[in-house]
Design a protein around this motif. Structure first.
Motif, PDB file in Angstrom:
ATOM      1  N   GLY A  82       0.948  -1.338   0.126  1.00  0.00           N
ATOM      2  CA  GLY A  82       0.300  -0.039  -0.077  1.00  0.00           C
ATOM      3  C   GLY A  82       0.713   1.163  -0.151  1.00  0.00           C
ATOM      4  N   HIS A  83       2.074   1.022   0.364  1.00  0.00           N
ATOM      5  CA  HIS A  83       2.907   2.408   0.452  1.00  0.00           C
ATOM      6  C   HIS A  83       3.775   2.393  -0.918  1.00  0.00           C
ATOM      7  CE1 HIS A  83       1.897   2.866   4.659  1.00  0.00           C
ATOM      8  NE2 HIS A  83       2.377   1.583   4.758  1.00  0.00           N
ATOM      9  N   GLU A  84       4.364   1.335  -1.386  1.00  0.00           N
ATOM     10  CA  GLU A  84       4.980   1.318  -2.727  1.00  0.00           C
ATOM     11  C   GLU A  84       4.140   1.005  -3.636  1.00  0.00           C
ATOM     12  OE1 GLU A  84       8.392   0.461  -3.791  1.00  0.00           O
ATOM     13  OE2 GLU A  84       8.653   2.142  -2.523  1.00  0.00           O
ATOM     14  N   PRO A  85       4.181   1.617  -4.759  1.00  0.00           N
ATOM     15  CA  PRO A  85       3.025   1.360  -5.883  1.00  0.00           C
ATOM     16  C   PRO A  85       3.451  -0.036  -6.545  1.00  0.00           C
ATOM     17  CG  PRO A  85       4.274   3.291  -6.582  1.00  0.00           C
ATOM     18  CD  PRO A  85       4.664   2.933  -5.039  1.00  0.00           C
ATOM     19  N   MET A  86       2.517  -0.639  -7.008  1.00  0.00           N
ATOM     20  CA  MET A  86       2.895  -1.961  -7.735  1.00  0.00           C
ATOM     21  C   MET A  86       3.166  -1.595  -9.086  1.00  0.00           C
ATOM     22  SD  MET A  86       0.347  -4.952  -8.397  1.00  0.00           S
ATOM     23  CE  MET A  86       0.601  -6.050 -10.129  1.00  0.00           C
ATOM     24  N   LYS A  87       4.626  -2.357  -9.528  1.00  0.00           N
ATOM     25  CA  LYS A  87       4.909  -1.974 -10.673  1.00  0.00           C
ATOM     26  C   LYS A  87       4.701  -3.155 -11.791  1.00  0.00           C
ATOM     27  CE  LYS A  87       9.130  -0.024 -11.256  1.00  0.00           C
ATOM     28  NZ  LYS A  87      10.469   0.045 -10.901  1.00  0.00           N
ATOM     29  N   VAL A  88       4.114  -2.517 -12.859  1.00  0.00           N
ATOM     30  CA  VAL A  88       3.534  -3.400 -13.964  1.00  0.00           C
ATOM     31  C   VAL A  88       4.256  -3.239 -15.318  1.00  0.00           C
ATOM     32  CG1 VAL A  88       1.573  -4.289 -15.320  1.00  0.00           C
ATOM     33  CG2 VAL A  88       1.176  -3.551 -12.967  1.00  0.00           C
ATOM     34  N   GLY A  89       4.860  -4.132 -15.955  1.00  0.00           N
ATOM     35  CA  GLY A  89       5.623  -3.686 -16.857  1.00  0.00           C
ATOM     36  C   GLY A  89       5.196  -4.486 -18.198  1.00  0.00           C
ATOM     37  N   PHE A  90       5.520  -4.049 -19.401  1.00  0.00           N
ATOM     38  CA  PHE A  90       5.004  -4.500 -20.730  1.00  0.00           C
ATOM     39  C   PHE A  90       6.020  -4.427 -21.799  1.00  0.00           C
ATOM     40  CE2 PHE A  90       1.206  -2.906 -18.505  1.00  0.00           C
ATOM     41  CZ  PHE A  90       0.091  -3.890 -19.008  1.00  0.00           C
ATOM     42  N   ILE A  91       6.048  -5.494 -22.488  1.00  0.00           N
ATOM     43  CA  ILE A  91       6.981  -5.796 -23.630  1.00  0.00           C
ATOM     44  C   ILE A  91       6.015  -5.737 -24.986  1.00  0.00           C
ATOM     45  CG2 ILE A  91       8.752  -7.011 -24.661  1.00  0.00           C
ATOM     46  CD1 ILE A  91       9.920  -6.488 -22.204  1.00  0.00           C
ATOM     47  N   TYR A  92       6.355  -4.795 -25.650  1.00  0.00           N
ATOM     48  CA  TYR A  92       5.726  -4.672 -27.178  1.00  0.00           C
ATOM     49  C   TYR A  92       6.503  -5.103 -28.357  1.00  0.00           C
ATOM     50  CZ  TYR A  92       2.713  -1.828 -24.218  1.00  0.00           C
ATOM     51  OH  TYR A  92       1.724  -1.027 -23.155  1.00  0.00           O
ATOM     52  N   VAL A  93       5.940  -5.696 -29.253  1.00  0.00           N
ATOM     53  CA  VAL A  93       6.845  -6.053 -30.378  1.00  0.00           C
ATOM     54  C   VAL A  93       6.795  -5.097 -31.504  1.00  0.00           C
ATOM     55  CG1 VAL A  93       4.791  -7.214 -31.692  1.00  0.00           C
ATOM     56  CG2 VAL A  93       7.192  -8.082 -31.956  1.00  0.00           C
ATOM     57  N   GLY A  94       5.796  -4.082 -31.356  1.00  0.00           N
ATOM     58  CA  GLY A  94       6.057  -2.842 -32.436  1.00  0.00           C
ATOM     59  C   GLY A  94       5.947  -1.691 -31.451  1.00  0.00           C
ATOM     60  N   PRO A  95       5.804  -0.561 -32.136  1.00  0.00           N
ATOM     61  CA  PRO A  95       5.895   0.539 -31.490  1.00  0.00           C
ATOM     62  C   PRO A  95       4.376   0.861 -30.960  1.00  0.00           C
ATOM     63  CG  PRO A  95       5.804   1.179 -34.002  1.00  0.00           C
ATOM     64  CD  PRO A  95       6.116  -0.350 -33.657  1.00  0.00           C
ATOM     65  N   VAL A  96       4.449   1.657 -30.077  1.00  0.00           N
ATOM     66  CA  VAL A  96       3.106   1.824 -29.345  1.00  0.00           C
ATOM     67  C   VAL A  96       2.320   2.617 -30.423  1.00  0.00           C
ATOM     68  CG1 VAL A  96       3.464   1.768 -26.878  1.00  0.00           C
ATOM     69  CG2 VAL A  96       3.932   4.039 -28.150  1.00  0.00           C
ATOM     70  N   GLY A  97       2.970   3.427 -31.261  1.00  0.00           N
ATOM     71  CA  GLY A  97       2.079   4.127 -32.425  1.00  0.00           C
ATOM     72  C   GLY A  97       1.933   3.256 -33.631  1.00  0.00           C
ATOM     73  N   ASP A  98       1.664   1.789 -33.281  1.00  0.00           N
ATOM     74  CA  ASP A  98       1.553   1.110 -34.553  1.00  0.00           C
ATOM     75  C   ASP A  98      -0.082   1.082 -34.823  1.00  0.00           C
ATOM     76  OD1 ASP A  98       0.144  -0.586 -32.894  1.00  0.00           O
ATOM     77  OD2 ASP A  98       1.345  -2.302 -33.552  1.00  0.00           O
ATOM     78  N   PHE A  99      -1.099   1.852 -34.245  1.00  0.00           N
ATOM     79  CA  PHE A  99      -2.439   1.842 -34.256  1.00  0.00           C
ATOM     80  C   PHE A  99      -3.069   0.437 -34.571  1.00  0.00           C
ATOM     81  CE2 PHE A  99      -1.080   6.067 -34.909  1.00  0.00           C
ATOM     82  CZ  PHE A  99      -1.894   6.627 -34.035  1.00  0.00           C
ATOM     83  N   GLY A 100      -2.447  -0.649 -34.149  1.00  0.00           N
ATOM     84  CA  GLY A 100      -2.928  -2.011 -34.328  1.00  0.00           C
ATOM     85  C   GLY A 100      -2.526  -2.693 -33.067  1.00  0.00           C
ATOM     86  N   TRP A 101      -1.897  -3.766 -33.167  1.00  0.00           N
ATOM     87  CA  TRP A 101      -1.689  -4.811 -31.927  1.00  0.00           C
ATOM     88  C   TRP A 101      -1.176  -4.118 -30.695  1.00  0.00           C
ATOM     89  CZ3 TRP A 101      -2.958  -9.727 -30.962  1.00  0.00           C
ATOM     90  CH2 TRP A 101      -2.319 -10.327 -30.018  1.00  0.00           C
ATOM     91  N   SER A 102       0.038  -3.464 -31.004  1.00  0.00           N
ATOM     92  CA  SER A 102       0.689  -3.007 -29.748  1.00  0.00           C
ATOM     93  C   SER A 102       0.000  -1.607 -29.339  1.00  0.00           C
ATOM     94  CB  SER A 102       2.361  -2.698 -30.282  1.00  0.00           C
ATOM     95  OG  SER A 102       2.800  -3.687 -30.512  1.00  0.00           O
ATOM     96  N   TYR A 103      -0.653  -1.015 -30.012  1.00  0.00           N
ATOM     97  CA  TYR A 103      -1.314   0.187 -29.867  1.00  0.00           C
ATOM     98  C   TYR A 103      -2.358  -0.372 -28.631  1.00  0.00           C
ATOM     99  CZ  TYR A 103      -4.755   3.791 -30.037  1.00  0.00           C
ATOM    100  OH  TYR A 103      -5.809   4.972 -29.596  1.00  0.00           O
ATOM    101  N   GLU A 104      -3.026  -1.441 -28.993  1.00  0.00           N
ATOM    102  CA  GLU A 104      -4.396  -1.988 -28.326  1.00  0.00           C
ATOM    103  C   GLU A 104      -3.572  -2.529 -26.849  1.00  0.00           C
ATOM    104  OE1 GLU A 104      -7.434  -1.409 -28.321  1.00  0.00           O
ATOM    105  OE2 GLU A 104      -7.396  -0.490 -30.137  1.00  0.00           O
ATOM    106  N   HIS A 105      -2.571  -3.043 -26.697  1.00  0.00           N
ATOM    107  CA  HIS A 105      -1.894  -3.494 -25.534  1.00  0.00           C
ATOM    108  C   HIS A 105      -1.692  -2.334 -24.821  1.00  0.00           C
ATOM    109  CE1 HIS A 105      -1.600  -7.927 -25.996  1.00  0.00           C
ATOM    110  NE2 HIS A 105      -1.456  -7.357 -27.264  1.00  0.00           N
ATOM    111  N   ASP A 106      -1.126  -1.400 -25.421  1.00  0.00           N
ATOM    112  CA  ASP A 106      -0.740  -0.126 -24.444  1.00  0.00           C
ATOM    113  C   ASP A 106      -2.121   0.623 -23.933  1.00  0.00           C
ATOM    114  OD1 ASP A 106       1.446   1.520 -23.836  1.00  0.00           O
ATOM    115  OD2 ASP A 106       0.650   2.945 -24.811  1.00  0.00           O
ATOM    116  N   GLN A 107      -3.203   0.545 -24.863  1.00  0.00           N
ATOM    117  CA  GLN A 107      -4.628   0.754 -24.215  1.00  0.00           C
ATOM    118  C   GLN A 107      -4.847   0.019 -23.039  1.00  0.00           C
ATOM    119  OE1 GLN A 107      -4.401   3.622 -26.209  1.00  0.00           O
ATOM    120  NE2 GLN A 107      -6.304   3.430 -25.656  1.00  0.00           N
TER     121      GLN A 107
END
Lengths: 357, 355
Positions: A23-48
C-alpha cells in the motif's frame, strides 16, 4: 536499539519481496511490445490495456513499457530488465517472447509473468489470448457479401496456427454467403512493416481483390484501400481514422479488462498461473461498429452471428468441413475442439494455394 | 560560398580522433533531440552511456551483444580494407545459424564435447558457402558483390523461416515456426553464472587478436591492404585478385556464420525466424567506427552494444521512444562519416566570383 529496528524493518521489506505491495509502494507493472505503441494496431491496443490499468488503480500502480522489442536474442534481456528493476507483473505481448519469458520467469520466481498467444506455462507464467477467429467469422461474412469481384485479399503474417485459423474461419464465413468467393493470400513474414503491408495490399488489389483482410499490425493496408476506393477491415484496433470510407468494420482487441483483473489479482495475492482464451462473449474480442456502406440486411445478419457466438448457438468451425486436400475434418454438426484449433496447420477445402510449410 | 577542398594529406590527428569526435557530436545532437522530446538531456545521455557500465548484469549483456558485432565486423573489415564490399553478412549469419543449428538438431539428445565444435564448424562453413555465391559471381561474371550479397540476405531470411516451419520445426511445438530448444551439449557453456556470457565471447576475442596479427604481420594482410589501395599495383606485386576476393568474402562469411551459430546456440537456444536481429548490418557501422582495425572494432563493438543496452534502459526508465533511440544510433554513423570527410577535406570560404 534503533539500529536493530531498522535492520529488522529492512529485512522484513526484503522478505516481503517484490510481489507484495503493502500500500505504500506502488505495484509495478511492465509491458513488452513487439511494435511501436504508435502502430495503431496490435501493440497500440496492448498499450490501451496498460492505460486501463493506470486509470483503474491510479497511484497504486506504476506502469512501464518497452516498445519495438525484436523477438530474437534481445527479448530475454528486455524482459529481464523489467523483472530486475522491481516489476511485480510483466506482460510479454507477442508469441516470439515465449521461451525468453519462461527463461526469465525461472530466475525470478517472485515476479508474475503473462505471455500473450503462447502455449507454455509455468508456476509464475500465465498465457492469454483472444479468440480472434470468432471475429473473423463476422468479418468474413461481411466480406463475402460486399465483394463484387468475388476476390478477397488477405495479408497474413506468419503461418502459425492463430493466423491459419483466422484465414479458415474468414473463408468459411465468406463462402457460406457467396459460393463463388476466392481468397488471395499474401504472406509478408512480419507482424509490423507498413511498407511491406502496403506492397501486399497493392499486389492483392492488382489481382482483383476488392475487399482486404489482414493479420498484421499496421493500418497501411487500410490507407491503401481508402486510396484505391475498395474495402478493408480494422485489425486489432478500429483504424477508422485511416480509412473512413474503406473501413467496413473491425476486430478490436480489448485487453483492458483482463489486464486490470490480473493486476488486481496480484495486489490481492490471488494471482495464479492460468490459461485464458477469450472471445467475443467475455469481450476480449470486439467487433467494431458497422459502416453505413454495409446494407442493412447484411448488418442484421452479421449482428445475428455475433449474437449467436455470444449465446453459444454458433461456432466458427461447425461441420461438415473438409480439409484442403479433400479429406474429412468435421462431420455434420460437429464442432472443432480447442486442441485442434490451437495447432491448426491446414487450410479448409476451397482455399487456393499452399500453406507455407 | 562554402567549399570542400581536398587536404594535401589527410589530417592524421582527425583520422584518429574521428570516432571520439563523432561520439561527442552524437551525444550533443542526441541531447538536443531528447530535450525536444521533453526529457532531461543530461540524464538521458547518462542513462545510455554510463549507467550500464555500473550495473553488473548490464555489463555482461554488453559483452553478449558486442560479441557477434565484433566477430562479424572483424571479418567485414578485412574485405573492406581490400575494397571488397560484403554487405550481406546478415545473410551469412542466418545461414551459419541454420547449418550449425541443423547439426545440433540432427544430434538432438546426443551428449559429447565434440558436438559444439562440430556445430561451430558447420556454421562457419555455411556462412562461408553463402558468401562464396557473391564471390564466384564476381570472379566469374564481375557481378557487383554489394548487390548480390545484399539480395542474398532476403533469400536467407526466407530460407530460415521455411526451414523452421518445415524440416526443423519442433515436433511438440503446436506447429509454431521454431525449432526444438537445443539440448545441453549443443548449447554454449555459460562463463559467468546468472548471466548470458557464453563461450562465443572468448572466441570473438581470439578472432580479433588473430585478425590483428594477420593484417599487421602476415602476407595476406599485406596483400589485402595493397589491393585496397592500389589494385593494379597489387596485381604487379603478384596478388591474384580472384583468390583474394574469394578469401576475403570467405573469411567474412565464415565469421558471420560463426556469429550466427553462437547466437542460436547461445542466448537464443533454438532456431527462430526472428533470430537475425540486424547484427550483420550493424556490424558494418561497427567496422567503420573501429576504423577497420580489429582492435578498434573491439572497442567500437562495445560502444555500439552499450548504446543498445543503455537505449533500452532509457526506454523504460525515461520513457524515451524506441524510434528516438534508433535515430540516436544512426547519428553516430552520420557524424562518423561527416568527420571523416573533414579529415580528408577542409572547409573553405570562397568569395563569389564576378560573373
Amino acid at each position: 536499539m534503533k539500529f536493530v529496528k531498522t535492520l529488522a524493518a529492512v529485512a522484513a521489506l526484503a522478505l516481503a519481496g517484490p510481489a507484495l505491495s503493502d500500500g505504500h509502494e506502488p505495484m509495478k507493472v511492465g509491458f513488452i511490445y513487439v511494435g511501436p505503441v504508435g502502430d495503431f494496431g496490435w501493440s497500440y491496443e496492448h498499450d490501451q490495456g496498460r492505460k486501463a490499468i493506470e486509470e483503474a488503480f491510479g497511484d497504486k500502480v506504476e506502469t512501464t513499457y518497452l516498445e519495438s522489442v525484436p523477438e530474437g536474442p534481445d527479448a530475454e534481456r528486455a524482459i529481464r530488465q523489467l523483472a530486475q528493476s522491481g516489476h511485480d507483473l510483466i506482460f510479454t505481448t507477442s508469441f516470439g517472447y515465449m521461451n525468453p519469458t519462461l527463461k526469465v520467469a525461472e530466475q525470478f520466481p517472485d515476479v508474475k509473468f503473462e505471455h500473450a498467444t503462447g502455449f507454455k506455462r509455468a508456476d509464475n507464467v500465465s498465457v492469454y489470448s483472444g479468440r480472434f477467429y470468432e471475429g473473423r467469422t463476422v468479418l468474413g461474412h461481411i466480406a463475402g457479401h460486399m465483394t463484387e469481384t468475388n476476390t478477397i485479399g488477405y495479408i497474413a503474417s506468419f503461418p502459425i496456427p492463430e493466423v491459419v485459423r483466422g484465414i479458415n474461419s474468414a473463408y468459411l464465413a465468406a463462402k457460406a454467403v457467396n459460393p463463388d468467393v476466392s481468397f488471395k493470400i499474401v504472406w509478408v513474414n512480419t507482424w509490423f512493416d507498413p511498407a511491406k503491408e502496403a506492397d501486399a495490399a497493392n499486389a492483392l488489389i492488382e489481382q482483383g481483390a476488392d475487399v482486404i483482410m489482414q493479420h498484421t499490425d499496421s493500418p497501411a493496408a487500410m490507407t491503401i484501400a481508402e486510396e484505391k476506393g475498395i474495402y478493408a477491415f480494422g485489425q486489432a484496433s478500429d483504424m477508422k481514422q485511416f480509412g473512413p470510407n474503406a473501413r467496413l468494420s473491425s476486430i478490436i482487441d480489448n485487453w483492458g479488462p483482463y489486464y486490470v483483473a490480473r493486476t488486481q489479482a496480484v495486489m490481492d495475492g490471488t494471482w495464479e498461473s492460468t490459461d485464458t482464451w477469450d472471445g467475443i462473449k467475455p469481450g476480449l474480442t470486439e467487433i467494431g461498429e458497422f459502416s453505413d456502406k454495409i446494407p442493412a440486411e447484411v448488418q442484421a445478419s452479421a449482428q445475428a452471428i455475433i449474437d449467436g457466438i455470444v449465446d453459444g448457438s454458433i461456432h466458427s468451425f461447425t461441420g461438415p468441413i473438409k480439409k484442403q486436400d479433400g479429406s474429412d475434418w468435421l462431420a455434420e454438426g460437429e464442432r472443432a475442439d480447442d486442441g485442434t484449433l490451437l495447432g491448426m496447420n491446414f487450410y479448409v477445402e476451397g482455399i487456393e494455394g499452399e500453406l507455407p510449410n | 560560398m562554402l567549399i570542400l577542398e581536398r587536404r594535401p594529406a589527410p589530417s592524421r590527428f582527425l583520422q584518429l580522433a574521428t570516432p571520439v569526435l563523432a561520439l561527442i557530436a552524437t551525444m550533443i545532437a542526441g541531447g538536443i533531440l531528447f530535450a525536444f522530446l521533453g526529457k532531461n538531456p543530461v540524464e538521458a545521455i547518462r542513462v545510455i552511456f554510463f549507467d550500464p557500465l555500473f550495473d553488473s548484469y548490464s555489463r555482461s549483456e554488453i559483452l553478449v551483444k558486442a560479441a557477434p558485432l565484433v566477430l562479424i565486423a572483424t571479418g567485414l573489415a578485412m574485405g573492406f580494407r581490400a575494397g571488397i564490399w560484403n554487405i550481406g553478412a546478415e545473410g551469412q549469419f542466418i545461414i551459419g545459424a541454420l547449418t550449425g543449428g541443423a547439426v545440433g538438431l540432427a544430434f538432438y539428445g546426443t551428449d559429447g564435447v565434440w558436438l559444439l565444435p562440430l556445430m561451430a564448424l558447420a556454421g562457419a562453413l555455411g556462412g562461408c558457402a553463402w558468401a562464396m555465391i557473391p564471390a564466384i559471381l564476381k570472379i566469374r561474371f564481375n557481378a557487383n558483390e554489394i548487390l548480390v550479397s545484399l539480395m542474398l540476405v532476403y533469400v536467407a531470411t526466407l530460407l530460415l523461416s521455411a526451414m523452421v516451419s518445415g524440416p526443423l520445426r519442433d515436433p511438440d511445438g503446436f506447429n509454431f515456426p521454431e525449432s526444438r530448444q537445443f539440448h545441453d551439449s549443443a548449447t554454449l557453456p555459460i562463463l559467468m553464472a546468472g548471466t548470458r556470457v557464453h563461450m562465443g565471447i572468448l572466441v570473438a576475442l581470439g578472432v580479433v587478436v588473430a585478425a590483428y596479427v594477420i593484417l599487421a604481420r602476415h602476407l595476406l594482410g599485406f596483400q589485402i591492404r595493397l589491393y585496397g589501395q592500389a589494385p593494379r599495383a597489387a596485381r604487379f606485386a603478384g596478388v591474384r585478385d580472384h583468390i583474394l576476393i574469394a578469401t576475403c568474402l570467405g573469411i567474412s562469411g565464415a565469421l558471420a556464420g560463426l556469429a550466427g551459430l553462437f547466437e542460436a546456440a547461445g542466448p537464443v537456444g533454438q532456431l527462430v525466424p526472428a533470430l537475425p536481429a540486424g547484427y550483420g548490418f550493424t556490424a558494418i557501422i561497427v567496422a567503420f567506427l573501429g576504423r577497420l582495425n580489429p582492435l578498434g572494432i573491439l572497442l567500437a563493438g562495445l560502444v555500439m552494444a552499450l548504446t543498445y543496452i543503455g537505449g533500452e534502459t532509457a526506454q523504460f526508465s525515461l520513457q524515451i521512444p524506441a524510434a528516438a533511440i534508433s535515430v540516436f544510433q544512426g547519428m553516430l554513423l552520420f557524424f562518423l562519416l561527416a568527420v571523416d570527410v573533414l579529415s580528408t577535406y577542409r572547409l573553405r570560404w570562397q568569395g563569389r566570383r564576378a560573373a
